[in-house]
Every structure is written in C-alpha cells, then in structure tokens.
Design a protein around this motif. Structure first.
Motif, PDB file in Angstrom:
ATOM      1  N   GLN A   1      -1.476  -2.414   6.003  1.00  0.00           N
ATOM      2  CA  GLN A   1      -2.892  -2.473   6.080  1.00  0.00           C
ATOM      3  C   GLN A   1      -3.193  -3.963   5.732  1.00  0.00           C
ATOM      4  OE1 GLN A   1      -5.387   0.157   4.410  1.00  0.00           O
ATOM      5  NE2 GLN A   1      -4.340   1.673   5.494  1.00  0.00           N
TER       6      GLN A   1
ATOM      7  N   SER B   1       1.021  -1.220  -0.006  1.00  0.00           N
ATOM      8  CA  SER B   1      -0.018   0.305   0.026  1.00  0.00           C
ATOM      9  C   SER B   1       0.997   1.343  -0.018  1.00  0.00           C
ATOM     10  CB  SER B   1      -1.042   0.061   1.165  1.00  0.00           C
ATOM     11  OG  SER B   1      -0.128   0.232   2.546  1.00  0.00           O
ATOM     12  N   TRP B   2       0.280   2.339  -0.379  1.00  0.00           N
ATOM     13  CA  TRP B   2       1.173   3.652  -0.321  1.00  0.00           C
ATOM     14  C   TRP B   2       1.188   4.034   0.957  1.00  0.00           C
ATOM     15  CZ3 TRP B   2       4.711   5.897  -2.629  1.00  0.00           C
ATOM     16  CH2 TRP B   2       4.915   7.157  -2.510  1.00  0.00           C
ATOM     17  N   ASN B   3       0.103   3.904   1.961  1.00  0.00           N
ATOM     18  CA  ASN B   3       0.361   4.346   3.169  1.00  0.00           C
ATOM     19  C   ASN B   3       1.196   4.145   3.953  1.00  0.00           C
ATOM     20  OD1 ASN B   3      -2.608   5.121   2.513  1.00  0.00           O
ATOM     21  ND2 ASN B   3      -3.313   3.053   3.192  1.00  0.00           N
ATOM     22  N   THR B   4       1.444   4.986   5.239  1.00  0.00           N
ATOM     23  CA  THR B   4       2.625   4.782   5.852  1.00  0.00           C
ATOM     24  C   THR B   4       2.527   3.685   6.917  1.00  0.00           C
ATOM     25  OG1 THR B   4       1.631   6.125   7.561  1.00  0.00           O
ATOM     26  CG2 THR B   4       3.045   6.991   5.867  1.00  0.00           C
TER      27      THR B   4
ATOM     28  N   GLY C   1       3.026  -1.020   4.089  1.00  0.00           N
ATOM     29  CA  GLY C   1       3.160   0.272   3.564  1.00  0.00           C
ATOM     30  C   GLY C   1       4.461   0.735   3.151  1.00  0.00           C
TER      31      GLY C   1
END
Length: 183
Positions: free
Chosen positions: A142, A136-139, A147
């Motif tokens: 998920q 995922s791009w999130n920090t 991330g």
C-alpha cells in the motif's frame, strides 16, 4: 517528498512460565499468530500480529534463548524450513525501488524490516511489543508499505546478538536463531 518515519516500539522484560500456553498482553489474542522455531525445529515462542492504525502491532514471546539483547527483523519470504533460516531472504524491502539502509537509528533508514531488539532475561525468557507503520498486514503493498501477507508471505526472525540499529547490513545481529512464518 520527505520520507515520513513512523515507528514506535516498546520492549518489555517479563519472565514466562514456559513456551507452552503463552498469553499475550492484550485482552484478546492477536488475530494471527505464528510459532517461533529454533534451528532444531523446537518451538521456542510465538509472535502475534494485528493490523492497527495504518500499521502492524507485533507481540513476541520467547523462551530458551541466551540471555541478553537479540535483534529482531521482518524478512521477505515466509520460509523457515532450513536450519539457518536463510530461505527467509533479506529484510522485507531489500528488493526493487524500496531499498533503504538498515537501522532504526540510521539517518538513511530504516528499512521496512527493522524492529527493536528483544531482551531475554537470565532464565531465557523474554517478550517484546512493537508497532510499525513501515509495513501493512494486507496482502498487497500500500503506497510505500510492504504487505506482510504477499504471495510468498514473510517471516519474523530473531538473531543471536543485538542489532546496533545503524551498521550494515544487519547491525551486527549475527546468526538467525529463531524464525516464524507469516502467511
């Protein structure tokens, strides 16, 4: 619960005018880009990243590499400061409970850092586009995703040789020849 693999990739070959001023295939530039550096510190291309449909769309453009296929992977640490790019660590999930076998064609894989190869034309230029739902791009991670923008970032690494997408640990892709920090 069976592991669901969702990775789609498309590699494109297109000569480039040079590394400066690279334009991406999309109508708008990706929201995050990183220069790709060779061992001598010279910028040889650019990688763009955008969150899309539960995954990440990656655009890569290079110049100055040897012609042929080159392995491309996402690495665990956003550090390309050494000439061999070893500070980038292993593939993005080679720690903790997420360790998987390497290779998009490996029945026990792929690991979260696996990407398709990039083809470089006779003039040393190449481009590839890949979409992966394995990260995922999130920090933060998920679920099963890792991330890219965690506390120490990540890196995109291009190798000297093609990745056979099956053998361990990196599909015979050889030395790391280019690296870009993702933070």
């Amino acid at each position: 619960m069976p592991r669901r693999l969702a990775l789609a990739a498309l590699a494109l070959v297109a000569p480039l005018a040079g590394a400066a001023g690279l334009a991406f295939a999309q109508t708008a530039a990706p929201p995050a880009t990183t220069p790709l550096k060779a061992a001598d510190g010279k910028t040889i291309g650019e990688a763009g990243f955008r969150a899309a449909n539960g995954g990440v769309l990656i655009d890569v453009k290079v110049s100055g590499l040897t012609p042929g296929w080159h392995g491309m992977h996402l690495h665990a640490v956003g550090d390309c400061s050494d000439a061999k790019f070893e500070k980038a660590g292993g593939h993005i999930n080679h720690a903790g409970d997420h360790k998987m076998a390497h290779g998009l064609l490996n029945p026990d894989g792929p690991d979260f850092g696996d990407l398709p190869n990039i083809y470089v034309a006779a003039d040393g230029t190449g481009q590839a586009q890949a979409f992966t739902t394995l990260v995922s791009w999130n920090t933060t991670a998920q679920g099963a995703h890792m991330g890219l923008k965690d506390a120490d970032g990540s890196a995109i690494v291009i190798h000297a040789a093609p990745d056979d997408q099956r053998s361990q640990p990196i599909g015979g892709a050889g030395d790391r020849v280019a690296c870009g920090v993702i933070k």
